[in-house]
Design a protein around this motif. Sequence first.
Motif, PDB file in Angstrom:
ATOM      1  N   TYR A  90      28.821 -81.719  26.597  1.00 17.09           N
ATOM      2  CA  TYR A  90      29.789 -82.054  27.493  1.00 17.09           C
ATOM      3  C   TYR A  90      29.559 -81.163  29.519  1.00 17.09           C
ATOM      4  O   TYR A  90      29.490 -81.762  29.855  1.00 17.09           O
ATOM      5  CB  TYR A  90      30.620 -81.780  27.753  1.00 17.09           C
ATOM      6  N   GLY A  91      29.308 -80.054  29.115  1.00 17.96           N
ATOM      7  CA  GLY A  91      28.969 -79.179  30.239  1.00 17.96           C
ATOM      8  C   GLY A  91      27.576 -79.364  30.769  1.00 17.96           C
ATOM      9  O   GLY A  91      27.424 -80.016  32.132  1.00 17.96           O
ATOM     10  N   ARG A  92      26.282 -79.954  29.910  1.00 19.99           N
ATOM     11  CA  ARG A  92      25.444 -80.630  30.483  1.00 19.99           C
ATOM     12  C   ARG A  92      24.764 -81.571  31.028  1.00 19.99           C
ATOM     13  O   ARG A  92      24.479 -82.009  32.379  1.00 19.99           O
ATOM     14  CB  ARG A  92      24.441 -79.775  29.828  1.00 19.99           C
ATOM     15  N   TRP A  93      25.727 -82.613  30.243  1.00 19.92           N
ATOM     16  CA  TRP A  93      26.484 -84.100  31.456  1.00 19.92           C
ATOM     17  C   TRP A  93      26.874 -83.810  32.483  1.00 19.92           C
ATOM     18  O   TRP A  93      26.598 -84.664  33.490  1.00 19.92           O
ATOM     19  CB  TRP A  93      27.335 -84.197  29.784  1.00 19.92           C
ATOM     20  N   LEU A  94      27.927 -83.361  32.493  1.00 17.68           N
ATOM     21  CA  LEU A  94      28.896 -83.399  33.377  1.00 17.68           C
ATOM     22  C   LEU A  94      27.769 -82.704  34.986  1.00 17.68           C
ATOM     23  O   LEU A  94      28.104 -82.802  36.307  1.00 17.68           O
ATOM     24  CB  LEU A  94      29.877 -82.408  33.624  1.00 17.68           C
ATOM     25  N   ALA A  95      27.867 -81.567  34.195  1.00 18.63           N
ATOM     26  CA  ALA A  95      25.905 -80.794  35.599  1.00 18.63           C
ATOM     27  C   ALA A  95      24.822 -81.592  36.123  1.00 18.63           C
ATOM     28  O   ALA A  95      24.485 -81.568  37.014  1.00 18.63           O
ATOM     29  CB  ALA A  95      25.216 -80.089  34.942  1.00 18.63           C
TER      30      ALA A  95
END
Lengths: 399, 71
Positions: A239-244
Amino acid sequence: MERRATKRLAWMPAGVEPGQHRRPFYTFLLKIASRCNLDCTYCYVYQSADQSWRQRPRFMSPQVIQAAGERIADHVRQHQLECVDIVFHGGEPLLIGAEKFDLFAGTLRRLVPCSVNFGLQTNGTLLNEFWLNTLAEHRVRIGISLDGPQSVNDRGRPYHSGKGSFSDVMQSVERTRSREEWSRLLGGFLAVVDLQNSPDEVYDFFRSLGAESIDLILPDAHHDALPFRPPGSDGQIAYGRWLARFFDRWWEEQPDLDIRLLNEILVLMLGGPSAHESIGAKSVDLVVIETDGEIEPVDTLKVVGREATKTGLNVIHNSLDEALDQPAVLSRMSGYSSLCSTCQECSHLAHCGGGYLPHRYSHRQGFQNPSVYCHDLRFLFDHMQQKVGQELRDLPRSY
Amino acid sequence: MSHKLNSQVSDVLNETEAVDYADLPSIDPEVVDNTILRAALERVRERTKADPHMGHYTKHSSHSSHSKGGW
């Protein structure tokens, strides 16, 4: 008995007394309809552990809206508030019908003795001209839930028949935007992050739509009901990668687009207070009133279970000040001191504030955990911090 | 519940460099080229001056009444 329900949960660290943080409510979320015409796969109401919606009236009654209005008015007078927000919510609030809504909004305007900002969050499927006229007449600002393009949206937001809702929502969006006052009516779009969807696809969709404001929500989940993650080590920060990735597109293109979650993280990183309940530890002064008048602390706590939402208070019999004594409410007014030691010692504490309350829950430790999205958030903060740092490093200072 | 990260993820999380924000208040937003960063700096200034309670904002995830514009 009922009032003790939320006290069994660990809302605060052992030995910490939340009383000193008591403050008034400024936002009143009215659940005017308890049912919905959509069957979203991730809904925190109908797909959650708390199934109390089954016992509630389908709609708020005129008697309850009168009581709610009087309680809000008492609260405004008691605390000398100059301006409050009243948000109509559901279920799907438009199911109540425009005529009844007209009565409700008029009642509240008449009763509440201060400036009132009306908001309404809708799935957008029922937004016809009659509704738009009514909402404009009462100066209501609407948020529309829409996850992205058709293939994305319809996977998560179908009707009970299984048919996708995208086409109907888009017609409503066009109908709204064809009106002269559309920019005052339409507050923005609310999209739930789904890892099956590409962040680029979702970003491009909202850009092509000409959206001025969107928000991104992580799926409601906690430590005993984990969010979907792809297998493999990278899944811990998926999810962090998606948001990043979403952030990168926005940061590089610099469109005239407010992405609320990311904007609030930027504000926190720059030393300001967040205005988003899911990020930053600044006090949340919100209370929820259900269709039967029951007072609840946070509607999304339904994913935790009834023990987290039941206060035993109702606007028919109780004041809103009584809700201020609820541990679930006080814990959200207690800033960092309500967080577990892991969060309090984290280098990202000021950016995160422990994340969203329901995401911290486990049956074993109550809310004394880091967020179930802790690694994702840390990844995102590091990523954003690096970008912001590059931008700021060479700027002149005015001493 | 475990919050131990495997080494691969730890590397990712630790590879970024720290930023010193100590003198941020002295930055004039008008000199910032990045419009997103400029808006964020202006937002910080506005909120720092404003009444410290959060009643000016709808903190709920509802996207209805908080954004720019409005009635």
